[in-house]
Motif scaffolding. Sequence first.
Motif, PDB file in Angstrom:
ATOM      1  N   ALA A 120      37.885  19.026 -15.325  1.00 47.01           N
ATOM      2  CA  ALA A 120      37.029  18.295 -14.387  1.00 47.01           C
ATOM      3  C   ALA A 120      35.892  17.551 -15.077  1.00 47.01           C
ATOM      4  N   LYS A 121      35.376  18.094 -16.161  1.00 50.01           N
ATOM      5  CA  LYS A 121      34.151  17.549 -16.766  1.00 50.01           C
ATOM      6  C   LYS A 121      34.176  16.046 -17.019  1.00 50.01           C
ATOM      7  N   PRO A 122      35.235  15.481 -17.582  1.00 49.28           N
ATOM      8  CA  PRO A 122      35.190  14.032 -17.865  1.00 49.28           C
ATOM      9  C   PRO A 122      35.255  13.156 -16.614  1.00 49.28           C
ATOM     10  N   LEU A 123      35.552  13.746 -15.451  1.00 53.58           N
ATOM     11  CA  LEU A 123      35.842  12.957 -14.261  1.00 53.58           C
ATOM     12  C   LEU A 123      34.782  13.070 -13.182  1.00 53.58           C
ATOM     13  N   CYS A 124      33.668  13.712 -13.484  1.00 48.13           N
ATOM     14  CA  CYS A 124      32.631  13.887 -12.467  1.00 48.13           C
ATOM     15  C   CYS A 124      31.258  13.869 -13.125  1.00 48.13           C
ATOM     16  N   LYS A 125      30.225  13.875 -12.304  1.00 49.05           N
ATOM     17  CA  LYS A 125      28.855  13.846 -12.820  1.00 49.05           C
ATOM     18  C   LYS A 125      28.505  15.107 -13.576  1.00 49.05           C
ATOM     19  N   ALA A 126      28.940  16.256 -13.057  1.00 47.81           N
ATOM     20  CA  ALA A 126      28.606  17.541 -13.653  1.00 47.81           C
ATOM     21  C   ALA A 126      29.645  18.563 -13.228  1.00 47.81           C
ATOM     22  N   ALA A 127      29.785  19.616 -14.015  1.00 50.26           N
ATOM     23  CA  ALA A 127      30.726  20.687 -13.691  1.00 50.26           C
ATOM     24  C   ALA A 127      30.100  22.019 -14.084  1.00 50.26           C
ATOM     25  N   PHE A 128      30.196  22.995 -13.188  1.00 55.38           N
ATOM     26  CA  PHE A 128      29.583  24.298 -13.415  1.00 55.38           C
ATOM     27  C   PHE A 128      30.585  25.399 -13.072  1.00 55.38           C
ATOM     28  N   ARG A 129      30.454  26.548 -13.767  1.00 54.53           N
ATOM     29  CA  ARG A 129      31.255  27.731 -13.440  1.00 54.53           C
ATOM     30  C   ARG A 129      30.309  28.894 -13.194  1.00 54.53           C
ATOM     31  N   VAL A 130      30.574  29.657 -12.157  1.00 58.30           N
ATOM     32  CA  VAL A 130      29.770  30.832 -11.837  1.00 58.30           C
ATOM     33  C   VAL A 130      30.616  32.076 -12.091  1.00 58.30           C
ATOM     34  N   LEU A 131      30.126  32.977 -12.940  1.00 61.47           N
ATOM     35  CA  LEU A 131      30.869  34.191 -13.275  1.00 61.47           C
ATOM     36  C   LEU A 131      30.303  35.442 -12.613  1.00 61.47           C
ATOM     37  N   GLN A 134      25.104  37.204  -8.895  1.00 56.57           N
ATOM     38  CA  GLN A 134      23.667  36.891  -8.869  1.00 56.57           C
ATOM     39  C   GLN A 134      23.370  35.443  -9.251  1.00 56.57           C
ATOM     40  N   ASP A 135      24.379  34.732  -9.783  1.00 56.18           N
ATOM     41  CA  ASP A 135      24.173  33.338 -10.184  1.00 56.18           C
ATOM     42  C   ASP A 135      24.723  32.338  -9.167  1.00 56.18           C
ATOM     43  N   ILE A 136      25.292  32.821  -8.074  1.00 57.79           N
ATOM     44  CA  ILE A 136      25.888  31.915  -7.088  1.00 57.79           C
ATOM     45  C   ILE A 136      24.838  30.962  -6.521  1.00 57.79           C
ATOM     46  N   GLY A 137      23.669  31.481  -6.170  1.00 57.81           N
ATOM     47  CA  GLY A 137      22.616  30.630  -5.614  1.00 57.81           C
ATOM     48  C   GLY A 137      22.221  29.512  -6.549  1.00 57.81           C
ATOM     49  N   VAL A 138      22.092  29.833  -7.830  1.00 54.94           N
ATOM     50  CA  VAL A 138      21.730  28.819  -8.822  1.00 54.94           C
ATOM     51  C   VAL A 138      22.872  27.821  -9.006  1.00 54.94           C
ATOM     52  N   GLY A 139      24.105  28.325  -9.023  1.00 56.74           N
ATOM     53  CA  GLY A 139      25.247  27.430  -9.198  1.00 56.74           C
ATOM     54  C   GLY A 139      25.361  26.419  -8.071  1.00 56.74           C
ATOM     55  N   VAL A 140      25.217  26.865  -6.832  1.00 56.16           N
ATOM     56  CA  VAL A 140      25.276  25.953  -5.696  1.00 56.16           C
ATOM     57  C   VAL A 140      24.111  24.970  -5.735  1.00 56.16           C
ATOM     58  N   ALA A 141      22.929  25.460  -6.079  1.00 57.32           N
ATOM     59  CA  ALA A 141      21.750  24.590  -6.143  1.00 57.32           C
ATOM     60  C   ALA A 141      21.920  23.510  -7.202  1.00 57.32           C
ATOM     61  N   ARG A 142      22.430  23.889  -8.362  1.00 56.50           N
ATOM     62  CA  ARG A 142      22.635  22.901  -9.426  1.00 56.50           C
ATOM     63  C   ARG A 142      23.665  21.861  -9.017  1.00 56.50           C
ATOM     64  N   VAL A 155      30.713  16.436  -8.087  1.00 57.12           N
ATOM     65  CA  VAL A 155      30.387  17.597  -8.916  1.00 57.12           C
ATOM     66  C   VAL A 155      31.463  18.654  -8.704  1.00 57.12           C
ATOM     67  N   TYR A 156      31.829  19.329  -9.771  1.00 58.62           N
ATOM     68  CA  TYR A 156      32.812  20.403  -9.676  1.00 58.62           C
ATOM     69  C   TYR A 156      32.136  21.757  -9.834  1.00 58.62           C
ATOM     70  N   LEU A 157      32.496  22.700  -8.958  1.00 59.30           N
ATOM     71  CA  LEU A 157      31.959  24.069  -9.011  1.00 59.30           C
ATOM     72  C   LEU A 157      33.132  25.033  -9.062  1.00 59.30           C
ATOM     73  N   ASP A 158      33.259  25.737 -10.176  1.00 53.38           N
ATOM     74  CA  ASP A 158      34.386  26.629 -10.447  1.00 53.38           C
ATOM     75  C   ASP A 158      34.007  28.061 -10.082  1.00 53.38           C
ATOM     76  N   LEU A 159      34.796  28.666  -9.187  1.00 57.94           N
ATOM     77  CA  LEU A 159      34.514  30.034  -8.738  1.00 57.94           C
ATOM     78  C   LEU A 159      35.752  30.901  -8.991  1.00 57.94           C
ATOM     79  N   PRO A 160      35.774  31.663 -10.096  1.00 56.40           N
ATOM     80  CA  PRO A 160      36.924  32.526 -10.378  1.00 56.40           C
ATOM     81  C   PRO A 160      37.118  33.580  -9.294  1.00 56.40           C
ATOM     82  N   ALA A 161      38.361  34.002  -9.110  1.00 56.14           N
ATOM     83  CA  ALA A 161      38.687  34.950  -8.037  1.00 56.14           C
ATOM     84  C   ALA A 161      37.885  36.233  -8.139  1.00 56.14           C
TER      85      ALA A 161
END
Length: 558
Positions: A120-131, A134-142, A155-161
């Motif tokens: 996703a990274k080359p095709l959007c403004k930003a891409a983030f992964r939340v592992l 406790q970081d979900i709030g920050v990931g969504v905010a970013r 923007v892409y937001l990656d949420l592993p199962a």
Amino acid sequence: MDGFHLVLEALKLNGLDTIYGLPGIPITDLTRLAQRAGLRVISFRHEQHAGNAAAAAGFLTKKPGICLTVSAPGFLNGLTALANATTNCFPMILISGSSEREIVDLQQGDYEEMDQLAIAKPLCKAAFRVLHAQDIGVGVARAIRAALSGRPGGVYLDLPAKLFPQTLDAHVGRQSLVQVVDPAPAQWPAPESVHRALGLLRSARRPLIILGKGAAYAQADDAVRALVEATGIPYIPMSMAKGLLPDTHAQSAAAARSYVLQEADVVMLIGARLNWLLSHGKGKTWGGAAKRFIQIDIAPTEMDSNVAIAAPVVGDIGSCVAALLEGVGADWPRPPAEWLGAVQERKERNLAKMAATLAVNPFPMNFHSALNVVRNVVRDRPDITLVNEGANTLDFTRSIVDMYQPRKRLDVGTWGIMGIGMGFAVAAAVTTGKPVLAIEGDSAFGFCGMEVETLCRYNLPVCVVVFNNNGVYKGTDKNLGGGADVAPTVFVKGARYDKMMEAFGGAGVNAATPGELDKAIREAIACGRPTLINAVIDETAGTESGRITNLNPAAAKK
């Protein structure tokens, strides 16, 4: 509180109340819980159309549209929409479930294993992964801030199962959420850049303003109109900027587009880019002579991307237009009478030609006679959102159908990507609550036609009109090899697309004359029932690639 609820609470905290997506492993439960939490979930038949809906919702609301997909193939289906949203500056967040990092990184063959973040990274403004939960709030905010700040985009937001079942104490979890404050703050232009632009504009003998979809997205409608009218300068709107001022406005030079582009000496771009849609600001389209450009854009890197920009004005559209307007006083000189007269003369000449063309009523219908119906419907119901895609269907609609209100026209945008129709139509209906009229070429409709079931499932007030001329461009091409197969551009003759809508409980109408088409559209709008009209168009009426045949190398040599 588990990861499912933290994601949903983070979205709700930031006013994001609608999810466009398609359920499946590992996000099916997230869609169920979203509904229970009070979010609206619009489920599609294909992720690309869910992504297009999220992108259009972002453009219409200035809040990032949310698209939710499953991992790997579902993510890839949504990726086209994400890339298109970034190219067109639509704020959108693609949220996808994904496989576990430790398995992906060792390539151990997990279910739908794929390094989605890297793709996703080359095709959007930003891409983030939340592992971690406790970081979900920050990931969504970013993701929200990245989608909205500066030039908006995808923007892409990656949420592993494994993230979803993680738990936190409810109090701690809520404290970890972030409410984004002022994600797209006003960015006022430098005073010297405003002074330079006004000086150049004042000195012009043949000034022109071009309004782009960035000006429409800015929702600075009153200020844009005030600037245009205070200067008295002729303007042309790009397709998704139509309606910022009514297309019937006295200063609109859209009917003399070729002339003003060639003859203008100073051109002010407001939220428009000098890309291929404007011939990169050079060549025959611009008369071959050097122009002086004023460009208003929030991205300083956009300046000089094709030609020299004499007066760059960097900032958000609303602030830049307001700053310019302050410098346009009562003593502002009107453009020279000879320039205004020449523009008016060509407008009147071209409008008379168009009126004569629209008055012809051939059988079968051609694009002009069918679009004359659409033109009259939109004139009578200017609050309708018009969605448009195709080749000839797109190009002719842009020039024939006048718009009267801002952000009421959605089409294929910068990439010219086909298949946006049903996704955009769903988003327009959901966000505005008003009727939507989708004018589709039969080829373009093929990319997204199954979503008519989505229209029926949610009972959306969308009237789809398929301009059916039996093929891509036209239905008369022949197999150059002489074989039994039809030409690559030819479809099944006499197809009845209206039967598709009937299959799902909507209304289907076959229209062969302007009178039948007019009656069907108006009845669909009046009742608000999902409707598909199969508009039979003369199969010989089209031209290759609409009016951009030159992009096809072989055709350009003819």
